[in-house]
Write a protein that holds these residues in place. Structure first.
Motif, PDB file in Angstrom:
ATOM      1  N   ASN A 254      14.738 -19.341   5.910  1.00 41.04           N
ATOM      2  CA  ASN A 254      13.289 -19.310   5.734  1.00 41.04           C
ATOM      3  C   ASN A 254      12.974 -19.992   4.407  1.00 41.04           C
ATOM      4  O   ASN A 254      13.587 -19.684   3.383  1.00 41.04           O
ATOM      5  CB  ASN A 254      12.787 -17.867   5.711  1.00 41.04           C
ATOM      6  CG  ASN A 254      12.730 -17.268   7.094  1.00 41.04           C
ATOM      7  OD1 ASN A 254      11.921 -17.678   7.921  1.00 41.04           O
ATOM      8  ND2 ASN A 254      13.595 -16.299   7.366  1.00 41.04           N
ATOM      9  N   GLN A 255      12.025 -20.934   4.431  1.00 37.80           N
ATOM     10  CA  GLN A 255      11.650 -21.668   3.232  1.00 37.80           C
ATOM     11  C   GLN A 255      10.143 -21.498   3.026  1.00 37.80           C
ATOM     12  O   GLN A 255       9.345 -22.017   3.797  1.00 37.80           O
ATOM     13  CB  GLN A 255      12.038 -23.135   3.367  1.00 37.80           C
ATOM     14  CG  GLN A 255      13.541 -23.295   3.607  1.00 37.80           C
ATOM     15  CD  GLN A 255      13.977 -24.737   3.755  1.00 37.80           C
ATOM     16  OE1 GLN A 255      13.856 -25.537   2.833  1.00 37.80           O
ATOM     17  NE2 GLN A 255      14.479 -25.086   4.928  1.00 37.80           N
ATOM     18  N   VAL A 256       9.805 -20.721   2.026  1.00 39.97           N
ATOM     19  CA  VAL A 256       8.416 -20.382   1.754  1.00 39.97           C
ATOM     20  C   VAL A 256       7.910 -21.319   0.658  1.00 39.97           C
ATOM     21  O   VAL A 256       8.426 -21.299  -0.465  1.00 39.97           O
ATOM     22  CB  VAL A 256       8.274 -18.916   1.332  1.00 39.97           C
ATOM     23  CG1 VAL A 256       6.807 -18.546   1.175  1.00 39.97           C
ATOM     24  CG2 VAL A 256       8.957 -18.002   2.355  1.00 39.97           C
TER      25      VAL A 256
ATOM     26  N   VAL B  78       8.858 -19.228  14.174  1.00 43.48           N
ATOM     27  CA  VAL B  78       8.462 -19.289  12.761  1.00 43.48           C
ATOM     28  C   VAL B  78       7.344 -18.283  12.486  1.00 43.48           C
ATOM     29  O   VAL B  78       7.354 -17.580  11.469  1.00 43.48           O
ATOM     30  CB  VAL B  78       8.027 -20.717  12.375  1.00 43.48           C
ATOM     31  CG1 VAL B  78       7.563 -20.768  10.922  1.00 43.48           C
ATOM     32  CG2 VAL B  78       9.172 -21.694  12.597  1.00 43.48           C
TER      33      VAL B  78
ATOM     34  N   GLU C 221       8.853 -14.995  12.189  1.00 43.22           N
ATOM     35  CA  GLU C 221       9.526 -14.823  10.906  1.00 43.22           C
ATOM     36  C   GLU C 221       8.535 -14.439   9.817  1.00 43.22           C
ATOM     37  O   GLU C 221       8.782 -13.542   9.013  1.00 43.22           O
ATOM     38  CB  GLU C 221      10.263 -16.111  10.515  1.00 43.22           C
ATOM     39  CG  GLU C 221      11.536 -16.345  11.281  1.00 43.22           C
ATOM     40  CD  GLU C 221      12.528 -15.216  11.083  1.00 43.22           C
ATOM     41  OE1 GLU C 221      12.990 -15.001   9.949  1.00 43.22           O
ATOM     42  OE2 GLU C 221      12.830 -14.512  12.071  1.00 43.22           O
ATOM     43  N   ALA C 222       7.398 -15.134   9.784  1.00 49.74           N
ATOM     44  CA  ALA C 222       6.360 -14.801   8.805  1.00 49.74           C
ATOM     45  C   ALA C 222       5.890 -13.360   9.003  1.00 49.74           C
ATOM     46  O   ALA C 222       5.726 -12.595   8.036  1.00 49.74           O
ATOM     47  CB  ALA C 222       5.192 -15.780   8.930  1.00 49.74           C
TER      48      ALA C 222
ATOM     49  N   HIS D 270       8.589 -10.763   7.761  1.00 51.54           N
ATOM     50  CA  HIS D 270       8.696 -10.691   6.306  1.00 51.54           C
ATOM     51  C   HIS D 270       7.451 -10.090   5.659  1.00 51.54           C
ATOM     52  O   HIS D 270       7.557  -9.248   4.758  1.00 51.54           O
ATOM     53  CB  HIS D 270       8.964 -12.085   5.733  1.00 51.54           C
ATOM     54  CG  HIS D 270      10.349 -12.586   5.946  1.00 51.54           C
ATOM     55  ND1 HIS D 270      10.819 -12.963   7.189  1.00 51.54           N
ATOM     56  CD2 HIS D 270      11.381 -12.768   5.083  1.00 51.54           C
ATOM     57  CE1 HIS D 270      12.082 -13.361   7.082  1.00 51.54           C
ATOM     58  NE2 HIS D 270      12.444 -13.250   5.809  1.00 51.54           N
TER      59      HIS D 270
ATOM     60  N   TRP E  21       4.858 -21.261   5.705  1.00 52.18           N
ATOM     61  CA  TRP E  21       6.149 -20.673   6.080  1.00 52.18           C
ATOM     62  C   TRP E  21       6.888 -21.698   6.929  1.00 52.18           C
ATOM     63  O   TRP E  21       6.399 -22.112   7.987  1.00 52.18           O
ATOM     64  CB  TRP E  21       5.956 -19.383   6.868  1.00 52.18           C
ATOM     65  CG  TRP E  21       7.191 -18.533   6.827  1.00 52.18           C
ATOM     66  CD1 TRP E  21       8.348 -18.719   7.529  1.00 52.18           C
ATOM     67  CD2 TRP E  21       7.395 -17.392   5.991  1.00 52.18           C
ATOM     68  NE1 TRP E  21       9.262 -17.757   7.186  1.00 52.18           N
ATOM     69  CE2 TRP E  21       8.704 -16.934   6.247  1.00 52.18           C
ATOM     70  CE3 TRP E  21       6.597 -16.721   5.062  1.00 52.18           C
ATOM     71  CZ2 TRP E  21       9.243 -15.816   5.607  1.00 52.18           C
ATOM     72  CZ3 TRP E  21       7.139 -15.610   4.425  1.00 52.18           C
ATOM     73  CH2 TRP E  21       8.443 -15.166   4.692  1.00 52.18           C
TER      74      TRP E  21
ATOM     75  N   MET F 190      10.708 -22.619   8.611  1.00 51.95           N
ATOM     76  CA  MET F 190      12.089 -22.228   8.892  1.00 51.95           C
ATOM     77  C   MET F 190      12.794 -23.449   9.452  1.00 51.95           C
ATOM     78  O   MET F 190      12.489 -23.928  10.545  1.00 51.95           O
ATOM     79  CB  MET F 190      12.160 -21.065   9.880  1.00 51.95           C
ATOM     80  CG  MET F 190      13.564 -20.482   9.978  1.00 51.95           C
ATOM     81  SD  MET F 190      13.690 -19.151  11.186  1.00 51.95           S
ATOM     82  CE  MET F 190      15.034 -18.201  10.479  1.00 51.95           C
TER      83      MET F 190
ATOM     84  N   TYR G 127      19.673 -10.612   9.854  1.00 44.63           N
ATOM     85  CA  TYR G 127      19.397 -11.366   8.627  1.00 44.63           C
ATOM     86  C   TYR G 127      20.596 -11.391   7.688  1.00 44.63           C
ATOM     87  O   TYR G 127      21.371 -10.440   7.599  1.00 44.63           O
ATOM     88  CB  TYR G 127      18.210 -10.766   7.875  1.00 44.63           C
ATOM     89  CG  TYR G 127      16.870 -11.141   8.452  1.00 44.63           C
ATOM     90  CD1 TYR G 127      16.471 -12.479   8.513  1.00 44.63           C
ATOM     91  CD2 TYR G 127      16.014 -10.164   8.944  1.00 44.63           C
ATOM     92  CE1 TYR G 127      15.241 -12.825   9.063  1.00 44.63           C
ATOM     93  CE2 TYR G 127      14.782 -10.502   9.485  1.00 44.63           C
ATOM     94  CZ  TYR G 127      14.405 -11.835   9.548  1.00 44.63           C
ATOM     95  OH  TYR G 127      13.195 -12.181  10.089  1.00 44.63           O
TER      96      TYR G 127
ATOM     97  N   THR H 269      16.727 -16.714  -0.465  1.00 39.15           N
ATOM     98  CA  THR H 269      15.862 -16.487   0.686  1.00 39.15           C
ATOM     99  C   THR H 269      16.674 -15.807   1.789  1.00 39.15           C
ATOM    100  O   THR H 269      17.824 -15.406   1.576  1.00 39.15           O
ATOM    101  CB  THR H 269      15.230 -17.809   1.169  1.00 39.15           C
ATOM    102  OG1 THR H 269      14.257 -17.532   2.180  1.00 39.15           O
ATOM    103  CG2 THR H 269      16.270 -18.768   1.717  1.00 39.15           C
TER     104      THR H 269
END
Length: 333
Positions: free
Chosen positions: A133-135, A163, A166-167, A170, A205, A207, A243, A262
């Motif tokens: 995940n790359q925020v 995606v 995923e947001a 989290h 967000w 991914m 995770y 992350t």
């Protein structure tokens, strides 16, 4: 109506494969089945949006299979990502694809996005790379941690996508109501990077395998990556056992001068359970025999090993053809 279409699609796919594989024999050396002379088994392989890393990975794999597996013609195509990929394979519109391990498990069990649409005959070819995940947050957003996203104008991909999920996972774990506590924007990675650049949104967000082109574009314009701290990681792992922690090393992106912690989930290659064992054996064998070669042009495939392919696949069973190969090379007993 939906069930009728599903049955028809699966039946037609089975007839096509049966015809393509008529007259196949067992090669004692390789264990591979080959379509009869002049016949071809077509494999449709959906990936993700054309601007994402997964699209390039799928294209590399299908091109390699088409060139090296006799009687197989594989083609990749753009898609909305993992959830659509799983639905396409489940419905017989595709034969092989990739998604994150959590979505593969949910499809197999009929959970969350796949409620009332379980596919218990889903099988795994192998786990590939970790998908982080790359925020991303703009320079003026004031977002320095996940909790800061509350109230911000934030891109979370299309509703119902992996995606988006995923947001949701989290941000809800961080104590927010999703998507009510943000001003959500449902757009592609590329569009999100454009909007971060022109100041239209606070962040996105994403991914994808690192480096991702959309993240590179955003960080070139002064945006930064937002870390997931130890406390949130601990809570995520307690709720969602798929995770793992992941570090985006300093220098992965422009203007990134420090490591960023992350979360990540393994990308899993899966297939229809009714694909013939000998075909899946040959696809698996050829995949790993050419992995080093593909890794030279695809960073996400670099350094992958068959030993790790059977790990972190969320308990979804291997296809018998893939299992045969892993046993043959000593990865499984």
């Amino acid at each position: 109506m939906k069930n009728w279409k599903k049955v028809l699609a699966v039946s037609m796919a089975a007839m096509v494969m049966a015809g393509a594989l008529a007259g196949c024999g067992d090669d004692k050396k390789g264990g591979s089945a080959k379509p009869a002379a002049g016949q071809t088994l077509k494999i449709n392989f959906p990936t993700a949006g054309a601007s994402g890393a997964l699209y390039a990975v799928g294209a590399a794999i299908t091109n390699m299979w088409s060139n090296n597996v006799p009687g197989v013609q594989a083609a990749s195509q753009a898609s909305a990502g993992g959830i659509e990929n799983l639905n396409m394979v489940s419905d017989g519109e595709a034969q092989v694809s990739i998604a994150i391990a959590s979505n593969v498990y949910q499809c197999y069990k009929g959970l969350d996005s796949f409620k009332d649409h379980a596919y218990p005959d889903l099988k795994v070819i192998g786990g590939l790379y970790l998908n982080p995940n790359q925020v991303v947050a703009s320079a003026n957003s004031g977002i320095e941690n996940i909790q800061d996203i509350k109230g911000k104008h934030f891109a979370v991909a299309s509703a119902g996508s992996s995606v988006y999920n995923e947001a949701e996972a989290h941000l809800t774990t961080a104590g927010m109501k999703f998507p009510d506590d943000i001003k959500a924007e449902y757009i592609t990675f590329g569009d999100a990077a454009d909007m971060i650049q022109n100041g239209s949104i606070d962040g996105a967000w994403i991914m994808s395998g690192a480096p991702a082109s959309a993240v590179t574009q955003a960080l070139t314009s002064g945006a930064h990556l937002v870390p997931i701290d130890d406390n949130l990681m601990k809570e995520l792992k307690a709720k969602y056992p798929w995770y793992t922690s992941y570090t985006i090393k300093a220098g992965t992106y422009p203007n990134q001068d420090k490591d960023i912690q992350t979360s990540a989930i393994k990308m899993v290659m899966f297939c229809r359970g009714d694909l013939p064992d000998d075909v899946v054996y040959q696809l698996t064998k050829t995949l790993w025999e050419h992995m080093d070669e593909m890794g030279q042009s695809q960073k996400n495939l670099k350094g992958l090993t068959a030993e790790n392919a059977v790990k972190d696949i969320a308990g979804v069973p291997l296809h018998p053809g893939a299992e045969k190969y892993y046993k043959e090379i000593g990865v499984l007993k």
